[in-house]
Write an enzyme that holds these catalytic residues in place. Structure first.
Site, PDB file in Angstrom:
ATOM      1  N   THR A 175      68.174 -68.486  12.232  1.00  0.00           N
ATOM      2  CA  THR A 175      69.483 -67.992  11.772  1.00  0.00           C
ATOM      3  C   THR A 175      70.522 -67.981  12.887  1.00  0.00           C
ATOM      4  O   THR A 175      70.191 -67.730  14.062  1.00  0.00           O
ATOM      5  CB  THR A 175      69.351 -66.562  11.204  1.00  0.00           C
ATOM      6  OG1 THR A 175      70.659 -65.987  11.072  1.00  0.00           O
ATOM      7  CG2 THR A 175      68.503 -65.667  12.099  1.00  0.00           C
ATOM      8  N   GLU A 201      72.416 -65.661  13.292  1.00  0.00           N
ATOM      9  CA  GLU A 201      72.429 -64.277  13.803  1.00  0.00           C
ATOM     10  C   GLU A 201      71.782 -64.210  15.189  1.00  0.00           C
ATOM     11  O   GLU A 201      72.063 -63.288  15.952  1.00  0.00           O
ATOM     12  CB  GLU A 201      71.668 -63.356  12.852  1.00  0.00           C
ATOM     13  CG  GLU A 201      72.470 -62.895  11.662  1.00  0.00           C
ATOM     14  CD  GLU A 201      73.547 -61.879  12.023  1.00  0.00           C
ATOM     15  OE1 GLU A 201      73.225 -60.867  12.641  1.00  0.00           O
ATOM     16  OE2 GLU A 201      74.712 -62.115  11.683  1.00  0.00           O
ATOM     17  N   TYR A 242      66.870 -57.574  12.912  1.00  0.00           N
ATOM     18  CA  TYR A 242      66.633 -58.823  12.171  1.00  0.00           C
ATOM     19  C   TYR A 242      66.759 -60.018  13.114  1.00  0.00           C
ATOM     20  O   TYR A 242      65.880 -60.893  13.162  1.00  0.00           O
ATOM     21  CB  TYR A 242      67.637 -58.928  11.028  1.00  0.00           C
ATOM     22  CG  TYR A 242      67.732 -60.294  10.388  1.00  0.00           C
ATOM     23  CD1 TYR A 242      66.751 -60.757   9.514  1.00  0.00           C
ATOM     24  CD2 TYR A 242      68.823 -61.138  10.655  1.00  0.00           C
ATOM     25  CE1 TYR A 242      66.848 -62.016   8.923  1.00  0.00           C
ATOM     26  CE2 TYR A 242      68.921 -62.390  10.065  1.00  0.00           C
ATOM     27  CZ  TYR A 242      67.931 -62.829   9.211  1.00  0.00           C
ATOM     28  OH  TYR A 242      68.032 -64.073   8.636  1.00  0.00           O
ATOM     29  N   LYS A 255      63.856 -62.703  14.353  1.00  0.00           N
ATOM     30  CA  LYS A 255      63.993 -64.138  14.120  1.00  0.00           C
ATOM     31  C   LYS A 255      63.959 -64.922  15.439  1.00  0.00           C
ATOM     32  O   LYS A 255      63.484 -66.048  15.496  1.00  0.00           O
ATOM     33  CB  LYS A 255      65.296 -64.434  13.367  1.00  0.00           C
ATOM     34  CG  LYS A 255      65.264 -64.033  11.888  1.00  0.00           C
ATOM     35  CD  LYS A 255      64.482 -65.048  11.058  1.00  0.00           C
ATOM     36  CE  LYS A 255      64.640 -64.817   9.575  1.00  0.00           C
ATOM     37  NZ  LYS A 255      63.913 -65.807   8.771  1.00  0.00           N
TER      38      LYS A 255
HETATM   39  P1  NAP Z   1      66.573 -63.966   0.266  1.00  0.00           P
HETATM   40  O1  NAP Z   1      67.344 -64.396  -0.935  1.00  0.00           O
HETATM   41  O2  NAP Z   1      66.645 -62.569   0.739  1.00  0.00           O
HETATM   42  O3  NAP Z   1      65.026 -64.353  -0.015  1.00  0.00           O
HETATM   43  C1  NAP Z   1      64.009 -63.891   0.822  1.00  0.00           C
HETATM   44  C2  NAP Z   1      62.684 -64.285   0.229  1.00  0.00           C
HETATM   45  O4  NAP Z   1      61.631 -63.783   1.055  1.00  0.00           O
HETATM   46  C3  NAP Z   1      62.424 -63.704  -1.179  1.00  0.00           C
HETATM   47  O5  NAP Z   1      61.669 -64.636  -1.917  1.00  0.00           O
HETATM   48  C4  NAP Z   1      61.574 -62.481  -0.864  1.00  0.00           C
HETATM   49  O6  NAP Z   1      60.752 -62.077  -1.931  1.00  0.00           O
HETATM   50  C5  NAP Z   1      60.725 -63.041   0.270  1.00  0.00           C
HETATM   51  N1  NAP Z   1      60.108 -62.011   1.098  1.00  0.00           N
HETATM   52  C6  NAP Z   1      60.690 -60.955   1.706  1.00  0.00           C
HETATM   53  N2  NAP Z   1      59.785 -60.263   2.419  1.00  0.00           N
HETATM   54  C7  NAP Z   1      58.598 -60.892   2.254  1.00  0.00           C
HETATM   55  C8  NAP Z   1      57.293 -60.678   2.718  1.00  0.00           C
HETATM   56  N3  NAP Z   1      56.989 -59.625   3.504  1.00  0.00           N
HETATM   57  N4  NAP Z   1      56.303 -61.521   2.347  1.00  0.00           N
HETATM   58  C9  NAP Z   1      56.575 -62.574   1.522  1.00  0.00           C
HETATM   59  N5  NAP Z   1      57.800 -62.838   1.038  1.00  0.00           N
HETATM   60  C10 NAP Z   1      58.795 -62.002   1.404  1.00  0.00           C
HETATM   61  O7  NAP Z   1      66.953 -64.895   1.514  1.00  0.00           O
HETATM   62  P2  NAP Z   1      67.653 -66.335   1.532  1.00  0.00           P
HETATM   63  O8  NAP Z   1      69.114 -66.138   1.630  1.00  0.00           O
HETATM   64  O9  NAP Z   1      67.070 -67.172   0.482  1.00  0.00           O
HETATM   65  O10 NAP Z   1      67.181 -66.840   2.963  1.00  0.00           O
HETATM   66  C11 NAP Z   1      65.970 -67.579   3.126  1.00  0.00           C
HETATM   67  C12 NAP Z   1      65.541 -67.508   4.583  1.00  0.00           C
HETATM   68  O11 NAP Z   1      66.560 -68.060   5.410  1.00  0.00           O
HETATM   69  C13 NAP Z   1      65.291 -66.111   5.111  1.00  0.00           C
HETATM   70  O12 NAP Z   1      64.250 -66.202   6.054  1.00  0.00           O
HETATM   71  C14 NAP Z   1      66.595 -65.760   5.814  1.00  0.00           C
HETATM   72  O13 NAP Z   1      66.352 -64.807   6.817  1.00  0.00           O
HETATM   73  C15 NAP Z   1      66.999 -67.093   6.351  1.00  0.00           C
HETATM   74  N6  NAP Z   1      68.434 -67.345   6.512  1.00  0.00           N
HETATM   75  C16 NAP Z   1      69.281 -67.175   5.462  1.00  0.00           C
HETATM   76  C17 NAP Z   1      70.612 -67.489   5.625  1.00  0.00           C
HETATM   77  C18 NAP Z   1      71.609 -67.329   4.506  1.00  0.00           C
HETATM   78  O14 NAP Z   1      72.805 -67.314   4.788  1.00  0.00           O
HETATM   79  N7  NAP Z   1      71.163 -67.247   3.260  1.00  0.00           N
HETATM   80  C19 NAP Z   1      71.085 -67.977   6.866  1.00  0.00           C
HETATM   81  C20 NAP Z   1      70.175 -68.137   7.891  1.00  0.00           C
HETATM   82  C21 NAP Z   1      68.863 -67.839   7.713  1.00  0.00           C
HETATM   83  P3  NAP Z   1      61.301 -61.097  -3.108  1.00  0.00           P
HETATM   84  O15 NAP Z   1      62.072 -61.996  -4.052  1.00  0.00           O
HETATM   85  O16 NAP Z   1      60.041 -60.567  -3.683  1.00  0.00           O
HETATM   86  O17 NAP Z   1      62.161 -60.075  -2.449  1.00  0.00           O
HETATM   87  N1  GDD Z   2      76.535 -56.968   3.283  1.00  0.00           N
HETATM   88  C1  GDD Z   2      77.768 -56.497   3.516  1.00  0.00           C
HETATM   89  N2  GDD Z   2      78.276 -55.512   2.707  1.00  0.00           N
HETATM   90  N3  GDD Z   2      78.473 -57.007   4.549  1.00  0.00           N
HETATM   91  C2  GDD Z   2      79.734 -56.537   4.747  1.00  0.00           C
HETATM   92  C3  GDD Z   2      80.302 -55.552   3.937  1.00  0.00           C
HETATM   93  C4  GDD Z   2      79.534 -54.997   2.883  1.00  0.00           C
HETATM   94  O1  GDD Z   2      79.965 -54.124   2.139  1.00  0.00           O
HETATM   95  N4  GDD Z   2      81.579 -55.301   4.383  1.00  0.00           N
HETATM   96  C5  GDD Z   2      81.773 -56.120   5.416  1.00  0.00           C
HETATM   97  N5  GDD Z   2      80.661 -56.855   5.666  1.00  0.00           N
HETATM   98  C6  GDD Z   2      80.496 -57.821   6.766  1.00  0.00           C
HETATM   99  C7  GDD Z   2      79.254 -57.590   7.603  1.00  0.00           C
HETATM  100  O2  GDD Z   2      79.457 -56.538   8.531  1.00  0.00           O
HETATM  101  C8  GDD Z   2      79.107 -58.973   8.241  1.00  0.00           C
HETATM  102  O3  GDD Z   2      79.920 -59.074   9.375  1.00  0.00           O
HETATM  103  C9  GDD Z   2      79.652 -59.925   7.171  1.00  0.00           C
HETATM  104  O4  GDD Z   2      80.339 -59.112   6.217  1.00  0.00           O
HETATM  105  C10 GDD Z   2      78.577 -60.720   6.442  1.00  0.00           C
HETATM  106  O5  GDD Z   2      77.568 -59.821   6.002  1.00  0.00           O
HETATM  107  P1  GDD Z   2      76.378 -60.304   5.044  1.00  0.00           P
HETATM  108  O6  GDD Z   2      76.930 -60.977   3.849  1.00  0.00           O
HETATM  109  O7  GDD Z   2      75.471 -59.150   4.830  1.00  0.00           O
HETATM  110  O8  GDD Z   2      75.675 -61.462   5.877  1.00  0.00           O
HETATM  111  P2  GDD Z   2      75.237 -61.535   7.421  1.00  0.00           P
HETATM  112  O9  GDD Z   2      76.184 -62.481   8.098  1.00  0.00           O
HETATM  113  O10 GDD Z   2      75.051 -60.205   8.012  1.00  0.00           O
HETATM  114  O11 GDD Z   2      73.780 -62.191   7.305  1.00  0.00           O
HETATM  115  C11 GDD Z   2      73.562 -63.314   6.451  1.00  0.00           C
HETATM  116  O12 GDD Z   2      73.717 -64.515   7.180  1.00  0.00           O
HETATM  117  C12 GDD Z   2      72.783 -64.688   8.261  1.00  0.00           C
HETATM  118  C13 GDD Z   2      73.129 -66.025   8.937  1.00  0.00           C
HETATM  119  O13 GDD Z   2      74.189 -65.857   9.817  1.00  0.00           O
HETATM  120  C14 GDD Z   2      72.134 -63.182   5.884  1.00  0.00           C
HETATM  121  O14 GDD Z   2      71.936 -64.172   4.909  1.00  0.00           O
HETATM  122  C15 GDD Z   2      71.089 -63.365   6.975  1.00  0.00           C
HETATM  123  O15 GDD Z   2      69.791 -63.421   6.389  1.00  0.00           O
HETATM  124  C16 GDD Z   2      71.374 -64.697   7.690  1.00  0.00           C
HETATM  125  O16 GDD Z   2      70.437 -64.892   8.731  1.00  0.00           O
END
Ligand code: NAP
Ligand code: GDD
Length: 337
Positions: free
Chosen positions: A130, A132, A153, A157
């Site tokens: 990520t 992050e 987190y 990672k």
């Molecule tokens: P998500 O929607 O939160 O999905 C997470 C998945 O992991 C769900 O299927 C969840 O199962 C499963 N999970 C959570 N804890 C687990 C555990 N202990 N054992 C087995 N499965 C578990 O996340 P996403 O947005 O699809 O992201 C996918 C991956 O990419 C994650 O690793 C995230 O950290 C990473 N990532 C995401 C982003 C982004 O912007 N979306 C960016 C960078 C990296 P349940 O459905 O049962 O909760």
């Molecule tokens: N969730 C959330 N809720 N975020 C908020 C809010 C709120 O009410 N108000 C402001 N924010 C700001 C957070 O402080 C952050 O700076 C930004 O919005 C994005 O927050 P999220 O959507 O929760 O995503 P993230 O950037 O913290 O993390 C996501 O992206 C990462 C990759 O950069 C997640 O998908 C992570 O799993 C992923 O690794």
């Protein structure tokens, strides 16, 4: 037929990746967690009853905190490719559950790597890293930028990232980390900021409480990003890649764009609740995806405007509404206020 094992298949990315792999002719095995009610909503449309003929998607119970089951799945499925998407993926939640986040997102990857090593199978591993991990590193961030994580987190990672690199070097594994910037879509979890905003727009009357509106993110569409995951495992050599759009917006800009889609002024609907501020914030994530563009030939197809519109249209459709109906409702609200 190639075989893939996908952890986190019930999540946003897992569901898009499973669709992509099935469309490419893979047999897909997904790991799901046992829950007291069904948690497969994002993959129900591709689920196949295992008693049918010609089944290409199979689901197995498992958890990243349960090493013996991970090892058993790898031994029995013998996948050509493994995509580790499972994680406690919410940054704010990781401050409340740092120990569990470290266990699932960090140690879970050790369990996976050890299971691959001990089974001796020839497989390729994609680890979901990520942006992050860059934390407070100055933007734009690429593969050579320093990692300065700002949350439990991100630290978990980063531990996983270093382990994947170490196992690649120590045991000659094809194991890579995708350093992905934020990617969203209609299947995004409801507590991430983009989805929280588009749901609020769809519901209109409720308004919305947010935290830091100044945070800057490089938001793309998850459908584009799962393509990059697959491409990373098709390369001749294992290599880590940064994946992002290279375009940034503040949370405020996202909210303004979303409310504007239905003709509303975001300032009338967005309120601040300081409890949504994080103990330490990542202020500015901005991808430099040059390596992914040049070596993977990867480019995002969705624009920021496409993303906002698609998410709002989806959230409206869940309420039986479309953009015209919502705009008419918004106009009525403006008239009476
Ligand atoms: P998500 O929607 O939160 O999905 C997470 C998945 O992991 C769900 O299927 C969840 O199962 C499963 N999970 C959570 N804890 C687990 C555990 N202990 N054992 C087995 N499965 C578990 O996340 P996403 O947005 O699809 O992201 C996918 C991956 O990419 C994650 O690793 C995230 O950290 C990473 N990532 C995401 C982003 C982004 O912007 N979306 C960016 C960078 C990296 P349940 O459905 O049962 O909760
Ligand atoms: N969730 C959330 N809720 N975020 C908020 C809010 C709120 O009410 N108000 C402001 N924010 C700001 C957070 O402080 C952050 O700076 C930004 O919005 C994005 O927050 P999220 O959507 O929760 O995503 P993230 O950037 O913290 O993390 C996501 O992206 C990462 C990759 O950069 C997640 O998908 C992570 O799993 C992923 O690794």
């Amino acid at each position: 037929m190639p075989t893939a094992l996908v952890t986190g298949i019930t999540g946003q990315d897992g569901s898009y990746l499973a669709e992509l792999l099935l469309s490419k002719g893979y047999e897909v095995h997904g790991v799901i967690r046992r829950a007291s009610s069904f948690n497969t909503g994002r993959i129900d449309h591709i689920y196949q009853d295992p008693h049918e003929q010609d089944v290409h998607l199979r689901l197995h119970y498992g958890d990243m905190t349960d090493g013996s089951q991970i090892a058993r799945l790898i031994r029995t499925i013998n996948p050509d490719e493994i995509y580790n998407l499972a994680a406690q993926s919410h940054v704010a939640v990781s401050f409340q559950q740092p120990e569990y986040t470290g266990d699932a997102d960090g140690l879970g990857v050790v369990r996976l790597l050890e299971a691959i090593r001990e089974s001796g199978i020839d497989t390729r591993l994609y680890q979901a890293g990520t942006s992050e991990m860059f934390g407070s590193a100055p933007p734009p961030q690429n593969e050579d930028s320093p990692f300065l994580p700002r949350s439990p987190y991100a630290a978990a990672k980063l531990y996983a990232y270093h382990l994947v690199r170490n196992y690649r070097e120590a045991y000659d594994m094809f194991a890579v980390t995708g350093i992905l910037f934020n990617h969203e879509g209609p299947r995004r979890g409801e507590t991430f900021v983009t989805r929280k905003i588009t749901r609020a727009v769809a519901h209109i009357v409720a308004g919305i409480y947010l935290g830091n509106l100044d945070a800057i993110r490089d938001w793309g569409h998850a459908e584009d990003f799962v393509q990059a995951m697959w491409l990373m495992l098709q390369q001749d050599e294992p290599r880590d890649f940064v994946v992002g759009t290279g375009e940034t917006h503040t949370v405020r800009e996202f909210a303004a764009a979303a409310f504007d889609r239905v003709g509303l002024n975001w300032e009338d609907w967005v309120h601040i609740d300081p409890s949504y501020y994080r103990p330490t914030e990542v202020e500015h994530l901005h991808a430099d995806p040059t390596r992914a563009r040049e070596e993977l030939g990867w480019r995002p197809e969705h624009t920021f405007d496409d993303l906002v519109t698609e998410m709002i249209e989806h959230d409206l459709s869940l309420l039986g509404l479309d953009l015209d109906m919502a705009s008419a409702r918004a106009a009525e609200l403006r008239r009476v206020s």
